[in-house]
Structures are given as structure tokens and as C-alpha cells.
Design an enzyme around this catalytic site. Structure first.
Site, PDB file in Angstrom:
ATOM      1  N   GLY A  46       0.777  -1.245   0.000  1.00  0.00           N
ATOM      2  CA  GLY A  46       0.000   0.000   0.000  1.00  0.00           C
ATOM      3  C   GLY A  46       0.803   1.286   0.000  1.00  0.00           C
ATOM      4  O   GLY A  46       0.413   2.277  -0.610  1.00  0.00           O
ATOM      5  N   ASP A 104       0.674   4.200   4.389  1.00  0.00           N
ATOM      6  CA  ASP A 104      -0.462   4.621   3.580  1.00  0.00           C
ATOM      7  C   ASP A 104      -1.547   5.212   4.487  1.00  0.00           C
ATOM      8  O   ASP A 104      -2.083   6.275   4.230  1.00  0.00           O
ATOM      9  CB  ASP A 104      -1.011   3.464   2.726  1.00  0.00           C
ATOM     10  CG  ASP A 104      -1.268   2.180   3.509  1.00  0.00           C
ATOM     11  OD1 ASP A 104      -1.037   2.133   4.741  1.00  0.00           O
ATOM     12  OD2 ASP A 104      -1.708   1.195   2.888  1.00  0.00           O
ATOM     13  N   ASP A 107      -4.635   3.712  11.078  1.00  0.00           N
ATOM     14  CA  ASP A 107      -6.045   3.527  11.434  1.00  0.00           C
ATOM     15  C   ASP A 107      -6.121   3.224  12.932  1.00  0.00           C
ATOM     16  O   ASP A 107      -6.063   4.137  13.744  1.00  0.00           O
ATOM     17  CB  ASP A 107      -6.613   2.415  10.552  1.00  0.00           C
ATOM     18  CG  ASP A 107      -8.111   2.259  10.659  1.00  0.00           C
ATOM     19  OD1 ASP A 107      -8.813   3.271  10.857  1.00  0.00           O
ATOM     20  OD2 ASP A 107      -8.607   1.124  10.545  1.00  0.00           O
TER      21      ASP A 107
HETATM   22  P1  IMP Z   1      -4.182  -0.367  11.513  1.00  0.00           P
HETATM   23  O1  IMP Z   1      -3.264  -1.423  12.055  1.00  0.00           O
HETATM   24  O2  IMP Z   1      -5.582  -0.528  11.999  1.00  0.00           O
HETATM   25  O3  IMP Z   1      -3.681   1.034  11.718  1.00  0.00           O
HETATM   26  O4  IMP Z   1      -4.365  -0.702   9.983  1.00  0.00           O
HETATM   27  C1  IMP Z   1      -3.629  -0.171   8.995  1.00  0.00           C
HETATM   28  C2  IMP Z   1      -3.793  -0.998   7.735  1.00  0.00           C
HETATM   29  O5  IMP Z   1      -5.153  -1.382   7.487  1.00  0.00           O
HETATM   30  C3  IMP Z   1      -3.380  -0.173   6.558  1.00  0.00           C
HETATM   31  O6  IMP Z   1      -1.992  -0.304   6.311  1.00  0.00           O
HETATM   32  C4  IMP Z   1      -4.255  -0.711   5.444  1.00  0.00           C
HETATM   33  O7  IMP Z   1      -3.628  -1.819   4.843  1.00  0.00           O
HETATM   34  C5  IMP Z   1      -5.506  -1.186   6.130  1.00  0.00           C
HETATM   35  N1  IMP Z   1      -6.579  -0.172   6.037  1.00  0.00           N
HETATM   36  C6  IMP Z   1      -7.118   0.514   7.068  1.00  0.00           C
HETATM   37  N2  IMP Z   1      -8.078   1.356   6.640  1.00  0.00           N
HETATM   38  C7  IMP Z   1      -8.154   1.227   5.293  1.00  0.00           C
HETATM   39  C8  IMP Z   1      -8.960   1.861   4.271  1.00  0.00           C
HETATM   40  O8  IMP Z   1      -9.814   2.743   4.505  1.00  0.00           O
HETATM   41  N3  IMP Z   1      -8.728   1.442   2.993  1.00  0.00           N
HETATM   42  C9  IMP Z   1      -7.806   0.499   2.676  1.00  0.00           C
HETATM   43  N4  IMP Z   1      -7.026  -0.108   3.600  1.00  0.00           N
HETATM   44  C10 IMP Z   1      -7.194   0.249   4.907  1.00  0.00           C
HETATM   45 MG    MG Z   2      -1.531  -1.817   4.350  1.00  0.00          MG
END
Ligand code: IMP
Ligand code: MG
Length: 182
Positions: A46, A104, A107
Site C-alpha cells: 500500500g 499509507d 487507522d
Molecule cells: P491499523 O493497524 O488498523 O492502523 O491498519 C492499517 C492498515 O489497514 C493499513 O496499512 C491498510 O492496509 C488497512 N486499512 C485501514 N483502513 C483502510 C482503508 O480505509 N482502505 C484500505 N485499507 C485500509
Molecule cells: Mg496496508
């Protein structure tokens, strides 16, 4: 194959807005890291689109490296805590370098925190985070974001490297995916 635009609910940031904002953040990074040993590290797949756009707009010398992670996801969008592992490691050590982790999207923060902990153990001189998108409203674990291009609302987005079932990464803009038709 060109992604079908009817699956997209609305465009959040146009290609022009994305490029303009990346140029601003690249200027900030160039100022902050001038005279240092900057290395950008991106997570496959990503973050690669953002990394290349950012790197081309940064005006100081820099190196790049990549790693890939596998996440054994639960029902949420991101990986479940503790269920992330490195599937492809960096090619080079980062000891004594000024490392900027290129994301990217941050979240929940679980992925970023895992990567930070892993990289911190390798003795970089400094370790920062630069993300294209920040959805801080969904944060569960706190991570220090040093540079962010855009804060976004709690909607699933695609484009500029972000995918849905591996599609849409090649869009030059950021769009909200229509949950009915995605
Ligand atoms: P985290 O560990 O929850 O911060 O997740 C981050 C990862 O989840 C990112 O690197 C993305 O691969 C995926 N992700 C989270 N939200 C989105 C979105 O809105 N679109 C696409 N991928 C997402
Ligand atoms: Mg990702």
C-alpha cells in the site's frame, strides 16, 4: 483493468490535491532532515505509491528500503493485535540512520506500533512516522505521527496505494468506496 468509477461513492481528495499536499510535506521533510542520513522505509504494497511520490518531491539525498508484513486479520479493517509478522524484511541495516516509516494509513495504530517496535530494536539514530492518511477517530493504540498529509473521516477509502481486495491501488485520487457496491 480500469477500476469501475460507479463503485466509488465520492472523491475525498483529487489527484491535484494529493500532489500539492505531498509537495508540502516533502518540503517539511527536506527542511527537517537536511544534512542527515535519511532513509524512507515503506511497507508493501500500500505505501509504495506514496513513497515514490514523496521521494521524488524531497530535495535532499535519501535512501529507500521496503518490508512486507502479513496480518492474520480479524473482522476489523486492520490486523488484529499480535497477529502481524514480517513476511519480507529490509535489505539493509538501519543502525545510526534517520529512519522515516512511510505509511499509507494509520487507522487503529496496531500495524504502525508493531513496525515501530520492530525498527526501534535495530538502533536507528532517529525514527519517525509519515503517513498519507490519518484516521485518528479509530485509533486504539497511540502512535506518534510526525508528518501527515490528510486527516480522514471514518469511511473506507481506496486509491493512492490503498486497496479493496487488491483493487483500486492505482487510482491517483482518494475515494470513499461505496459499501453496497464495493
Ligand atoms: P491499523 O493497524 O488498523 O492502523 O491498519 C492499517 C492498515 O489497514 C493499513 O496499512 C491498510 O492496509 C488497512 N486499512 C485501514 N483502513 C483502510 C482503508 O480505509 N482502505 C484500505 N485499507 C485500509
Ligand atoms: Mg496496508
Amino acid at each position: 483493468m480500469t477500476p469501475a468509477p460507479e463503485n466509488l461513492e465520492r472523491i475525498l481528495f483529487t489527484e491535484e490535491q494529493v500532489s500539492a499536499r505531498i509537495a508540502e510535506v516533502a518540503a517539511e521533510i527536506s527542511d527537517k532532515y537536511r544534512g542527515r542520513d535519511l532513509k524512507l522505509i515503506a511497507v508493501l504494497k500500500g505505501s509504495v505509491f506514496f513513497l515514490t511520490a514523496l521521494a521524488r518531491a524531497i530535495t535532499i539525498p535519501l535512501k529507500i528500503d521496503f518490508l512486507a508484513i502479513s496480518s492474520f486479520g480479524g473482522p476489523s479493517r486492520g490486523p488484529t493485535p499480535g497477529l502481524v509478522r514480517i513476511a519480507k524484511d529490509l535489505d539493509e541495516p538501519i543502525h545510526d540512520e534517520d529512519v522515516l516509516l512511510i505509511e499509507d494509513i494509520v487507522d487503529t495504530g496496531f500495524t504502525t506500533r508493531y513496525l515501530l517496535q520492530t525498527l526501534a530494536g535495530r538502533g536507528p539514530r532517529s525514527l519517525g512516522i509519515c503517513t498519507l492518511l490519518d484516521r485518528s477517530v479509530r485509533r486504539i493504540v497511540q502512535v506518534p505521527v510526525d508528518f501527515r498529509c490528510f486527516e480522514i473521516p471514518d469511511r473506507f477509502v481506496v486509491g493512492c496505494g490503498l486497496d479493496h481486495k487488491q483493487l483500486y491501488r492505482n487510482l491517483g485520487y482518494i475515494a470513499v468506496l461505496d459499501p453496497e457496491r464495493g
